[in-house]
Every structure is written in C-alpha cells, then in structure tokens.
Design a protein around this motif. Structure first.
Motif, PDB file in Angstrom:
ATOM      1  N   THR A   1       0.832  -1.212   0.000  1.00  0.00           N
ATOM      2  CA  THR A   1       0.000   0.000   0.000  1.00  0.00           C
ATOM      3  C   THR A   1       0.865   1.259   0.000  1.00  0.00           C
ATOM      4  OG1 THR A   1      -0.159  -0.027   2.417  1.00  0.00           O
ATOM      5  CG2 THR A   1      -1.910  -1.144   1.184  1.00  0.00           C
TER       6      THR A   1
ATOM      7  N   ARG B   1     -10.161   7.302   4.199  1.00  0.00           N
ATOM      8  CA  ARG B   1     -10.452   5.889   4.456  1.00  0.00           C
ATOM      9  C   ARG B   1     -10.667   5.094   3.174  1.00  0.00           C
ATOM     10  NH1 ARG B   1      -8.247   4.498   8.599  1.00  0.00           N
ATOM     11  NH2 ARG B   1      -9.478   2.573   8.537  1.00  0.00           N
TER      12      ARG B   1
ATOM     13  N   LYS C   1      -6.663   0.866   1.778  1.00  0.00           N
ATOM     14  CA  LYS C   1      -6.153  -0.451   1.379  1.00  0.00           C
ATOM     15  C   LYS C   1      -5.455  -0.447   0.023  1.00  0.00           C
ATOM     16  CE  LYS C   1      -9.611  -3.039   4.018  1.00  0.00           C
ATOM     17  NZ  LYS C   1     -10.702  -4.062   3.960  1.00  0.00           N
TER      18      LYS C   1
ATOM     19  N   HIS D   1       1.064   4.529   3.656  1.00  0.00           N
ATOM     20  CA  HIS D   1       1.421   4.666   2.245  1.00  0.00           C
ATOM     21  C   HIS D   1       2.865   5.159   2.106  1.00  0.00           C
ATOM     22  CE1 HIS D   1      -2.829   4.223   1.200  1.00  0.00           C
ATOM     23  NE2 HIS D   1      -3.120   5.197   2.038  1.00  0.00           N
TER      24      HIS D   1
END
Length: 212
Positions: free
Chosen positions: A19, A88, A92, A119
């Motif tokens: 991610t 949000r 992912k 990230h």
C-alpha cells in the motif's frame, strides 16, 4: 530479466509496493498525470495529483494562489493536499502521486504523513525532458487547445515562471530523494508507450532487487 513478461513485472511491483506510494515528478508538460493515471490503472492503485487537488480547492474556496505559475504556500499545501493520505477510501490501496511536495522542505513532511497513513513512499520517478522540449509541448498544446481553462497555462510568461519554480524549489526535493536512493530517472522524450514501459522496467528492477 529480459524474458520476464509484463504481467510478471506488474505482479512483482505490486508485491513490493503493497500500500506504498510512488511519487512522479517532472517539468510542466512532461506527462506526469498521463503516466500516473496509466501506472495507477496497471497497479490497481489510486491516483492523487497535487495540481488537480489544488485547482479544485482554489475553485471551491475562491482562491488564486497558482494562477501566475508560482507554487502555493507550504502551509496551504499541507492544509489542502496532505489530508488525502488519511482518506479511508484509500486505506487499502497503493498510491500513485503526481508531484506531491514540490517545494524544498515539504518532502520530509510528505514522507512522514505518507508513512504514518500506511502509504510509505517507495520510489520517486523523474520524467526527464529539457526546457526546450516542454516549451515546444506547451506551444503545441496551445494550438490544439487541449489543456482546458487552466490559469497557469494562459501564456508563455506564466509557463516560464512554472519552469523557474521547478528549477529553484523542486530540484532540491529530487536531490533529497536521490540521496535516499528513491529516485528513478526516466527518459521523457519518447512516445507515451515507451515512457510507460521504461517506468515499468525500472520499477521492476527496483522491486526485484529490494530487501524492504
């Protein structure tokens, strides 16, 4: 590595990236957003462009920081752009960034916020083009009228201000990333397809040899 398929390269990059984030830089008209969108599609990532975010926020708040070609103040950049890392709906996914943190000194905060949100910046791509080449692209775009109603693309004087801002404020950012071993330089003076293929090849090599 010559016998590795495109799909194998993409899967290796995905596994390495997780991610994390890849930040793409280059002079105006170098193709950052074009390549960023294509890379995001290939890696099932989300694309974030500082320019798109800033222009949308300027319109929303009736501000005009960037219409003369200068970079927006750092405090405004932090307020407008950095919160996107915490969204949000992006949690992912890996992120492909287009010039997030262009002013020298912003890169440390960008790296901190990116890492803290899950990230971390894993690579920084520089699309190399000369100022002569990007000015030629600017003139061609004006002829084709394909850049939309962008205030920072109104005339060559404003465009040259953007080039000077890159030289004065963004080159030190890239040097910092180079020192950290994150910078990947790509020849931007090719067809779009060849630029993309070079990006994939160099990301694959980094991913295949990375220990983190």
């Amino acid at each position: 590595m010559e016998n590795v398929t495109f799909e194998e390269k993409i899967n290796t990059i995905k596994s390495w990236l997780g991610t994390g984030s890849i930040n793409i830089f280059g002079l105006p008209m170098s193709g950052k957003d074009t390549q960023g969108v294509k890379l995001a599609e290939a890696l099932n990532a989300k694309f974030l462009s500082s320019g798109i975010i800033i222009r949308a926020m300027e319109k929303q708040q009736n501000k005009s920081y960037s219409n003369q070609g200068a970079l927006i103040p750092t405090n405004v950049f932090y307020e407008w752009v950095l919160p996107f890392f915490e969204r949000r709906d992006l949690f992912k996914f890996p992120l492909i960034l287009s010039s997030i943190g262009r002013w020298s000194g912003e890169e440390n905060q960008v790296m901190s916020v990116a890492s803290g949100s899950g990230h971390p910046i894993k690579a920084v791509i520089l699309l190399n083009l000369s100022e002569t080449d990007v000015e030629k692209r600017f003139q061609e775009a004006k002829t084709l009228d394909d850049r939309g109603d962008r205030a920072d693309d109104k005339d060559i004087k404003i465009f040259r201000t953007r080039l000077q801002e890159f030289h004065d404020k963004t080159l030190p950012v890239l040097q910092h990333y180079k020192t950290l071993g994150l910078l990947i330089e790509v020849n931007g003076d090719q067809t779009r397809e060849n630029v993309f293929n070079e990006i994939i090849d160099k990301l694959y090599r980094k991913a295949a040899t990375s220990t983190t």
